[in-house]
Motif scaffolding. Structure first.
Motif, short mmCIF file in Angstrom:
data_model
loop_
_atom_site.label_atom_id
_atom_site.label_comp_id
_atom_site.label_asym_id
_atom_site.label_seq_id
_atom_site.Cartn_x
_atom_site.Cartn_y
_atom_site.Cartn_z
N THR A 1 -0.22 31.50 79.88
CA THR A 1 -0.49 30.35 80.74
C THR A 1 -1.96 30.38 81.14
OG1 THR A 1 1.76 30.41 81.60
CG2 THR A 1 0.13 29.18 82.88
N GLN B 1 -6.31 24.52 83.04
CA GLN B 1 -7.17 23.53 82.39
C GLN B 1 -7.58 22.47 83.41
OE1 GLN B 1 -5.39 21.84 78.92
NE2 GLN B 1 -5.76 23.67 77.67
N THR C 1 1.89 16.11 83.73
CA THR C 1 3.07 16.61 83.00
C THR C 1 2.59 17.34 81.75
OG1 THR C 1 3.28 14.53 81.76
CG2 THR C 1 4.52 14.71 83.83
N THR C 2 3.44 18.02 81.08
CA THR C 2 3.09 18.73 79.84
C THR C 2 3.96 18.24 78.70
OG1 THR C 2 4.63 20.55 80.30
CG2 THR C 2 2.35 20.80 81.07
N GLU C 3 3.40 18.36 77.52
CA GLU C 3 4.11 17.95 76.31
C GLU C 3 3.78 18.96 75.22
OE1 GLU C 3 4.24 14.23 73.10
OE2 GLU C 3 2.76 14.27 74.72
#
Length: 269
Positions: A174, A177, A226-228
């Motif tokens: 992790t 960013q 959000t993450t993708e």
């Protein structure tokens, strides 16, 4: 105890030591001159089987294509070097071998004499000393005027062995960013416009004097994170062959011919 009927089974078999480790491959079998019983077997050891050691067969066992001797590989490799050029073991050579292995001359002829030396078994019959005229270059009415000089040459091959293993392992980390995102918000500003012919009707539509309130709703944008998961690359292990040169060494024997009664400059090697 081996007999002459088992000689062919011994030749070419894998030879294993008392600890179960493979020593090498059986070569020639040497039999007793008097009884015809197998006494010795040569075993090819060392790098690419270039070394040859003599091993007694008195206490060896034969089974399923393998010969098991009551000695370890190191003992066999350290055996005295014997090179019976005439296919025969001399009494002195046998005595040295028996002393190295720490065994007596059990399994030999009943008289036990060292005069009963071993003779190489070749092609289904024993090669006796009287049969060596073909190869001994002995002068006589049946030989020509030339002498054959032979020498051994190294034969080198390769074998494949496992040197290590490589594997791919995937794990997750992790990291933080920072990304700059443009956002929009609404602000209130006061706008004034003079009464003109165009807006006079709207301006005069209400009461002349009154109290009023007007409300305006303001909006703004906020970043939503959000993450993708997206595929970025594929990784695999590949192998390539790299060829390099390595030097190997081994002992070879050469025959030399000397001439008596001629000048030194005329002698052949």
């Amino acid at each position: 105890m081996f007999d002459e009927n088992q000689i062919q089974s011994v030749m070419g078999s894998d030879v294993y030591g008392s600890d179960g480790e493979k020593i090498g491959r059986a070569g020639q079998v040497y039999v007793d001159d008097q009884t015809g019983r197998p006494e010795w077997v040569t075993v090819n050891t060392g790098l690419f089987g270039m070394n040859e050691s003599f091993v007694p067969l008195g206490s060896a066992d034969l089974g399923e294509g393998r010969v098991t001797v009551p000695f370890t590989k190191d003992v066999v490799k350290d055996a005295p070097h014997v090179s019976p050029d005439d296919g025969h073991l001399s009494p002195d050579e046998e005595q040295r071998l028996y002393e190295h292995y720490g065994v007596g001359d059990a399994g030999r002829a009943d008289d036990g004499g060292l005069d009963d030396t071993g003779t190489a078994y070749d092609g289904g019959e024993v090669r006796d000393r009287t049969d060596q005229g073909d190869r001994g270059d002995t002068s006589g009415p049946d030989t020509d005027s030339a002498m054959t000089r032979s020498e051994e040459q190294l034969k080198v091959g390769t074998e494949t062995r496992e040197t290590g293993r490589a594997r791919l392992r995937k794990y997750v980390t992790t990291e933080e960013q920072q990304i700059t995102v443009p956002v929009t918000r609404e602000e209130v500003r006061l706008e004034r416009e003079p009464i003109t012919e165009g807006n006079r009707g709207e301006a005069m539509s209400g009461p002349e004097i009154s109290e009023e309130e007007h409300e305006v709703t303001l909006h703004e944008e906020r970043p939503v994170v959000t993450t993708e998961a997206v595929p970025v690359e594929r990784v695999r292990l590949g192998k390539e062959q790299v060829t390099e040169q390595q030097e190997v060494s081994g002992e070879v024997r050469k025959e030399h011919i000397e001439a008596d009664g001629v000048e030194e400059s005329d002698r052949s090697r």
